[in-house]
Scaffold this active site. Structure first.
Site, mmCIF file in Angstrom:
data_model
loop_
_atom_site.group_PDB
_atom_site.id
_atom_site.type_symbol
_atom_site.label_atom_id
_atom_site.label_comp_id
_atom_site.label_asym_id
_atom_site.label_seq_id
_atom_site.Cartn_x
_atom_site.Cartn_y
_atom_site.Cartn_z
ATOM 1 C CG HIS A 96 -6.888 -3.443 2.800
ATOM 2 N ND1 HIS A 96 -6.125 -4.499 2.348
ATOM 3 C CD2 HIS A 96 -7.058 -3.653 4.123
ATOM 4 C CE1 HIS A 96 -5.863 -5.314 3.358
ATOM 5 N NE2 HIS A 96 -6.417 -4.815 4.447
ATOM 6 C CG HIS A 109 -1.862 -1.130 1.312
ATOM 7 N ND1 HIS A 109 -2.416 -1.557 2.512
ATOM 8 C CD2 HIS A 109 -2.371 -1.959 0.360
ATOM 9 C CE1 HIS A 109 -3.208 -2.594 2.284
ATOM 10 N NE2 HIS A 109 -3.196 -2.846 0.993
#
Length: 600
Positions: free
Chosen positions: A576, A533
């Site tokens: 996320h 990420h």
């Protein structure tokens, strides 16, 4: 789709560099205005095969150069000098074609605090509305509701592009994990989409519930508009730089984009704007090759400096993760069963026939907790003491990112902000396993707000040379990341030993609960990896704070170059990022369309 020769002869109003999660979505939204022409340059090809579309095949494409950029960091000194892999989708649709399909939000508190950094117009209400605009949610099935799927309709969008729902298949470790976390005082969160994501929850996925296939940027957005004459996508071509001209003001105007395909170099003109959307690991390289960045670096690479922006490529943040393995008691169906060719074939046939079974799902359950849940009070005091001492150092007090550190420091003591994510993966392989029939699971801990700050920079004047990526893994103020990860691992031991999951756990394989802090630190150094990420390398911040883009995503010093991808996030969010990135596409489209109207 177009040929390279046809593409550069067209007259585009907008050119988007990067047909990934955000870029392809943004291009598709802009093209709904029939009076404008949109061009997209994407390095990957379109791939609509089972490795992308079948949820349970997630991870199969990772490492395959036809799907993945196969980027790696430079050796990380604090992580045993290892190079750490960074999967990124090199296909039309980008990483939305490879990820675990989680469609979840950050917290209201985090997004509202962006305004403390000098950013206007990007609070929770704005982001949440944009995410809902992207979403076409379907309520969960009865079976999914029995596994705590989010069924609060008001928190979801119903009429957007990305089809979302809860999975229809759940591993038999899901409910034991819920029971264990509840026993440890972690509440079941019935709708993380509300902006409050603390607790254990079943995530909403970017899945078409009718076909149980992945919904990603390509089939969610592009396929709706691909037959329109005003959008053209060029695949297998790599954009190398943006070309500018001086305007009457001091700002520069983007007039064309240079790209490579088939060993040839082309230049395509643009009438209105260029939007870079190649992700936090590659957007800085294109900016630098275009002459935008730190002058010292650009001169070393013999690139003429056109805009002095030292924040380009800096402020790289990620969600570092550590994995722990355990062996189960009894009989369970786990992902490891797919290692059997006959079992895998049977499950694939079941999926193809009825769209059911193990391959219709990926992971489904996540745990998000604040620091007070996993760090004992005495340890927290010593962590805060070490951090506060480090924050007084002159290089921090004089840092352009000082406000970001101050916000992140306050988050450490806020019980509404997640500092740790815990994920159970029903899969684990270890050397020395003597029981052929043994089943296993992995518990993975992720730091949601790591203190390390890395960088991404071009290594030459050629886009064909991979950028240097340094996550600065574990290189944090006051050694905070390591201190927090040790406590995270100890917390994970408790999860593996408590309640129903504890009853099902035969043995914790590695690391061991009996290990000393020093041994745990060695293990963390040997195992730590990227949570995949990456953000922050073209931050939306004031220019004085090393910002690269303003509140309207426009690159400082330009009249018509914007960035729209995770590189603009100034500070990480505890989630996320996929849903936020789709929301970014909608917000960027709104900004651009408003700008269009102002010009009329």
């Amino acid at each position: 789709m177009a040929s390279a020769a046809d593409f550069f002869q067209q007259n585009f109003d907008y050119i988007i560099i990067g047909g990934g999660t955000t870029g392809l979505a943004l291009a598709s939204i802009l093209s709904t205005n029939a009076s404008i022409r949109v061009g997209v340059i994407e390095a990957g090809l379109r791939k609509d095969d089972e490795m992308i579309l079948v949820p349970g095949m997630v991870g199969k494409a990772v490492g395959n150069p036809e799907y993945d950029w196969n980027l790696v960091t430079k050796p990380q000194p604090f992580a045993q000098n290892r190079e750490i892999s960074l999967p990124r989708g090199k296909v039309l649709g980008g990483t939305s074609a490879l990820n675990y399909m989680a469609y979840c939000r950050g917290s209201k508190l985090e997004h509202n605090d962006w305004e403390k950094l000098g950013i206007k117009g990007w609070n929770w209400n704005t982001i949440s509305n944009a995410i809902r605009s992207a979403e076409a949610w379907s309520p969960p099935t009865r079976h999914a509701k029995a596994h705590h799927a989010d069924n609060v309709a008001k928190n979801h969008g119903r009429h957007g592009y990305v089809k979302t729902s809860a999975y229809s298949y759940y591993y038999d470790l899901v409910l034991p994990l819920f029971e264990t976390m509840n026993k440890m005082g972690v509440v079941t969160n019935q709708s993380e989409a509300s902006g409050h994501n603390i607790g254990i929850w079943t995530y909403t996925a970017s899945i078409d519930p009718q076909t149980n296939t992945r919904c990603y940027s390509t089939n969610a957005y592009y396929d709706r508009v691909s037959n329109q004459p005003n959008i053209t996508v060029l695949t297998g071509a790599q954009a190398s730089k943006v070309i500018f001209r001086q305007t009457s003001s001091s700002d520069l105007q983007a007039t064309a984009v240079e790209y490579h395909k088939g060993g040839r170099t082309y230049e395509v003109p643009v009438r209105r704007e260029v939007i870079i959307s190649t992700g936090a690991l590659q957007t800085p390289q294109i900016l630098e090759l275009s002459g935008i960045g730190n002058p010292d670096l650009l001169r070393r690479l013999n690139i003429p400096v056109i805009i002095d922006l030292p924040g380009v490529g800096e402020n790289l943040q990620d969600h570092p993760k550590v994995s722990m393995g355990a062996e189960l008691k009894g009989s369970h169906e786990t992902v490891d069963d797919l290692n059997s060719e006959s079992f895998a074939q049977q499950k694939l046939e079941q999926y193809r026939l009825s769209r059911t079974g193990m391959l219709s799902s990926t992971l489904s359950t996540v745990v998000f907790v604040p620091s007070s849940s996993f760090i004992p009070l005495d340890k927290m005091q010593s962590i805060l003491s070490a951090l506060d001492e480090a924050l007084q150092l002159p290089q921090i007090q004089n840092s352009p990112w000082k406000k970001c550190y101050e916000v992140q420091r306050a988050w450490l003591e806020n019980n509404g902000i997640a500092q740790l994510e815990v994920v159970l993966e029903p899969s684990y392989t270890h050397v020395g396993c003597t029981n052929d029939k043994a089943k296993h699971y992995t518990l993975v801990v992720f730091l949601e707000h790591a203190w390390s700050r890395g960088h991404v920079h071009a290594t030459s004047s050629s886009v064909l040379d991979s950028p240097e990526i340094d996550l600065a893994m574990l290189d944090s103020l006051g050694n905070i990341d390591m201190m927090m990860l040790v406590e995270a691992v100890k917390y994970a031991f408790k999860v593996m030993e408590t309640g129903t999951l504890g009853d099902l756990t035969a043995e914790i394989i590695e690391p061991k609960p009996s290990w000393s802090d020093e041994q745990l630190m060695d293990y963390i150094r040997s195992d730590i990896a990227s949570g995949d990420h990456p953000i922050g390398t073209a931050s939306m911040l004031p220019r004085s704070a090393n910002g690269v883009v303003d509140n309207e995503l426009k690159v400082y010093g330009t009249t018509n170059l914007r960035v729209a991808d995770a590189s603009i996030f100034p500070i990480h969010v505890g989630t996320h990022p996929q849903a936020t990135l789709y929301g970014l596409a909608h917000k960027a489209a709104e900004i651009i369309q408003t700008s269009e109207k102002a010009e009329l």
